[in-house]
Scaffold this active site. Sequence first.
Site, PDB file in Angstrom:
ATOM      1  N   ASN A  10       0.855  -1.186   0.000  1.00 26.62           N
ATOM      2  CA  ASN A  10       0.000   0.000   0.000  1.00 26.62           C
ATOM      3  C   ASN A  10       0.891   1.237   0.000  1.00 26.62           C
ATOM      4  OD1 ASN A  10      -1.861   2.007   0.478  1.00 26.62           O
ATOM      5  ND2 ASN A  10      -2.300   1.402   2.602  1.00 26.62           N
ATOM      6  N   LYS A  12      -0.010   4.254  -0.178  1.00 25.92           N
ATOM      7  CA  LYS A  12      -0.697   5.401   0.432  1.00 25.92           C
ATOM      8  C   LYS A  12      -0.560   6.641  -0.473  1.00 25.92           C
ATOM      9  CE  LYS A  12       0.227   3.424   4.912  1.00 25.92           C
ATOM     10  NZ  LYS A  12       0.052   3.553   6.334  1.00 25.92           N
ATOM     11  N   HIS A  96      -9.537   0.861   5.079  1.00 24.97           N
ATOM     12  CA  HIS A  96      -8.257   1.110   5.760  1.00 24.97           C
ATOM     13  C   HIS A  96      -8.502   2.063   6.933  1.00 24.97           C
ATOM     14  CE1 HIS A  96      -4.160   2.391   6.545  1.00 24.97           C
ATOM     15  NE2 HIS A  96      -3.762   1.358   5.841  1.00 24.97           N
ATOM     16  N   GLU A  98      -6.900   4.467   8.051  1.00 19.94           N
ATOM     17  CA  GLU A  98      -6.679   5.893   7.777  1.00 19.94           C
ATOM     18  C   GLU A  98      -7.927   6.519   7.160  1.00 19.94           C
ATOM     19  OE1 GLU A  98      -2.988   5.442   5.645  1.00 19.94           O
ATOM     20  OE2 GLU A  98      -1.984   4.962   7.524  1.00 19.94           O
ATOM     21  N   GLU A 166      -5.333  -5.105  10.779  1.00 19.50           N
ATOM     22  CA  GLU A 166      -4.320  -4.061  10.954  1.00 19.50           C
ATOM     23  C   GLU A 166      -4.588  -3.293  12.243  1.00 19.50           C
ATOM     24  OE1 GLU A 166      -2.411  -2.884   7.011  1.00 19.50           O
ATOM     25  OE2 GLU A 166      -4.255  -1.735   7.156  1.00 19.50           O
ATOM     26  N   GLY A 172       2.318   2.252  10.749  1.00 23.84           N
ATOM     27  CA  GLY A 172       3.239   3.373  10.541  1.00 23.84           C
ATOM     28  C   GLY A 172       3.939   3.825  11.812  1.00 23.84           C
ATOM     29  N   SER A 212       3.423  -2.096  10.483  1.00 23.28           N
ATOM     30  CA  SER A 212       4.871  -2.071  10.673  1.00 23.28           C
ATOM     31  C   SER A 212       5.557  -3.396  10.325  1.00 23.28           C
ATOM     32  CB  SER A 212       5.213  -1.640  12.108  1.00 23.28           C
ATOM     33  OG  SER A 212       4.766  -0.316  12.334  1.00 23.28           O
TER      34      SER A 212
HETATM   35  C1  PEP Z   1      -0.801   0.043   5.997  1.00 26.83           C
HETATM   36  O1  PEP Z   1      -0.831   1.176   5.567  1.00 26.83           O
HETATM   37  O2  PEP Z   1      -1.708  -0.732   5.683  1.00 26.83           O
HETATM   38  C2  PEP Z   1       0.300  -0.343   6.876  1.00 26.83           C
HETATM   39  C3  PEP Z   1       0.253  -1.507   7.428  1.00 26.83           C
HETATM   40  O3  PEP Z   1       1.322   0.563   7.037  1.00 26.83           O
HETATM   41  P1  PEP Z   1       2.769   0.280   7.724  1.00 26.83           P
HETATM   42  O4  PEP Z   1       3.281  -1.012   7.132  1.00 26.83           O
HETATM   43  O5  PEP Z   1       3.588   1.441   7.328  1.00 26.83           O
HETATM   44  O6  PEP Z   1       2.539   0.166   9.190  1.00 26.83           O
END
Ligand code: PEP
Length: 252
Positions: A10, A12, A96, A98, A166, A172, A212
């Site tokens: 992803n 983003k 997601h 976000e 997630e 992040g 992460s």
């Molecule tokens: C994501 O955006 O779905 C995500 C898991 O980000 P990160 O790997 O940066 O934590």
Amino acid sequence: MTRKFFVGGNWKCNGTVEDVKRIVCMLNNGEVPCPNHIETIIAPPYVFIPLVKSMLRTDFQIAAQNCWKGKGGAFTGEISAEMLANLHVPWVILGHSERRQMCGETDAIVAEKTAYALNQGLKVCLCCGETLKEREMNETNAVVCRQVGAVAGKIACWANVVIAYEPIWAIGTGKVATPAQAQEVHYNLRKWLDCNISPQVAQATRIIYGGSVTSANCKEIGSNPDVDGFLVGGAALKEEFIAILNARNYQH
Ligand code: PEP
């Protein structure tokens, strides 16, 4: 039943045309397991989808990071599922955190989007996950089952859905869930599917972990029986994404 390992990158809201070309070049040169063993999706920002599609190796599939909840029309700034289907974009990431947190997407909106996108022939990577406060209050399972349950009320077929667990506190932040924490939630989600949808859907549905994920932690997290792959944010923009695709020791 074996579930094919699944990894999503992803991107983003990142990148320039130059970055896109560099990242796709890196992906195209990477040694990864063959598509018999792994399904890989790459989710660039909308505006870069045609460019990525024109350059990307054909064993990787394209995903959008979102789409509108229904038929297109007078919805300024939105992209419809029909448009994605028309561009032969096979996948879309929905729900997601976000978007849930910053764009006000409720469980009901995510469910509506998921049902509509599936009806247009798209495959959906459906995200769920709890806040730190919810985890500390022991509400993790209730939250993720509520989020997935909202979708279950709107769809009849799960064949084209991958669930991404997630935890919001891990996205992040560099703060990754322990392999045991990930496995526990994935196990509970699968149990929920077993009891509320069917044992077949529970066995067949891929549940991937995001938050992460790096080349350093992917092997351990990915070796859990209910972890079927990863959704990767930050590391998807870097060379280490190739190492994550190789988290399981399949022959190339
Ligand atoms: C994501 O955006 O779905 C995500 C898991 O980000 P990160 O790997 O940066 O934590």
